[in-house]
Write an enzyme that holds these catalytic residues in place. Structure first.
Site: not given
Length: 390
Positions: A78, A81, A154, A261, A293, A316-317, A319
């Site tokens: 992706d 992304c 997403h 990404n 989160g 990036h978050g 996980g």
């Protein structure tokens, strides 16, 4: 540890620097990190972010710098992304109004595998420059995909910020366009590597800088990056329209965009390198970013600290803590729904197949943030109010 590094693995050709404890990494992700550290063209060290988990070829939440080669799977399927965020002028929103906004969003933004039924305005599409064979092949289809959310992790989320304002956050990528580009050039890389006698068994097939395909992939990857941004912007415009239909007085400001990404040419430790961030966010000093989160936990707007050892990157978050199939098999649907309901969140979990995106399938975002205090500084905390998922 210096610079907030939790652990350093020194058993491979290059060191692997972890922003989490080694015991917190699943064995598959650890093995993939070791494979990266032994690549002949890898540079300096491998940086592993605190949200890391096993991906394909390269762990999600990893940062790899290379010289003389690029790896399509180290960018990911992706391409581009990422997330964008936008502040509204609202300081509160009634539940009935929020439900109506969400309804309009669902009517105007296709989710999952759905595309638009009509071609979107071509003005949204990035300008095509140079030879872009796969983009050209997929261009017409992309006109129906732009402004669509997709599936998996997403989301479109309405949030209440610690700054007192209601925020909008969108997470999506380059849809089938990026997927097709990524797979095409991974196939090309595998063929080139096999012909050269290189090992392609680990999902890390590469395009050497001397190959014409290196430049082709670079151009097409960057087009997908621009397309992914345009995709998020069009969705954000539709979300703005939904808000304005329900609450005409609303205004918007402070748009932030961050891909996670991608590969880019950068200067690190006195050398020009290609930094691959797969599920990792660039965090140069003072640079804004977003770390979500899950649909039941806080997200964060942050500013980077420009930490050299992470190649100026952060997570990036949160996980994943378990695979999608494992989440569907092991999480309790009633418990996950109750937890979201108790927090007053308009959520997207309807049945067992949605459990792959339940909060219980993700790591503790607070622990992830504690592990990267040396990488970012939190500016605004965002609490979820309503979520649209694919």
């Amino acid at each position: 540890m210096k610079a907030g590094v939790n652990a350093v693995i020194k058993t491979e050709k290059l060191p692997i620097k972890l922003w989490l404890d080694e015991g917190q990494m699943e064995e598959g992700a650890l093995e993939q990190a070791r494979n990266l550290a032994n690549l002949p063209f890898a540079f300096s060290h491998i940086a592993i972010m605190p949200d890391t988990h096993q991906g394909y070829g390269m762990p999600i939440g990893a940062v790899l710098a290379t010289q003389g080669a690029i790896i399509p799977n180290a960018v990911g399927v992706d391409i581009g992304c990422g997330m964008c965020a936008l502040r509204t002028s609202l300081t509160d929103i009634a539940t009935d109004d929020l439900k109506e906004v969400i309804k309009i969003i669902r009517d105007t933004v296709p989710v999952g595998f759905n595309h638009h039924t009509e071609r979107q305005d071509e003005a949204w599409m990035p300008e095509r420059k140079g030879e872009l064979p796969i983009v050209a092949q997929e261009y017409e289809s992309a006109l129906y995909q732009i402004g669509t959310l997709g599936s998996g992790n997403h989301f479109i989320e309405i949030q209440k910020g610690s700054d007192g304002y209601i925020w909008i956050m969108v997470h999506s990528g380059s849809r089938n366009l990026g997927f097709t580009v990524a797979n095409h050039y991974d196939d090309v890389a595998q063929r080139l590597n096999r012909d050269a006698g290189e090992d392609v068994s680990r999902g890390l097939a590469f395009l050497p800088e001397s190959s014409e395909y290196f430049d082709l992939y670079w151009r097409e990857m960057n087009y997908c990056l621009e397309f992914a941004l345009a995709n998020r912007k069009l969705m954000m415009e539709r979300v703005e329209a939904a808000f304005m239909e329900v609450l005409p007085e609303v205004e918007f400001a402070d748009f932030i965009n961050k891909p996670h990404n991608f590969a880019s040419e950068e200067e690190h430790f006195g050398e020009t390198v290609i930094v691959h961030r797969k599920g990792a966010t660039r965090a140069r000093k003072g640079e804004w970013g977003m770390i979500p989160g899950s649909q039941g936990t806080r997200s964060f707007l942050v500013k980077g600290k420009g930490e050299p050892m992470s190649f100026e990157s952060c997570s990036h978050g949160a996980g994943r803590i378990m695979s999608r199939s494992q989440a569907r098999k092991t999480l309790d649907l009633k418990e996950e729904v109750k937890a979201l309901k108790d927090r007053g969140i308009l959520h997207a979990i309807r049945n067992r197949k949605d459990l792959d995106e339940a909060p219980g399938s993700y790591k503790d975002i607070d622990e992830v943030m504690r592990n990267q205090t040396g990488l970012v500084e939190v500016q605004i905390e965002l609490r979820p109010l309503a979520v649209v998922k694919g």
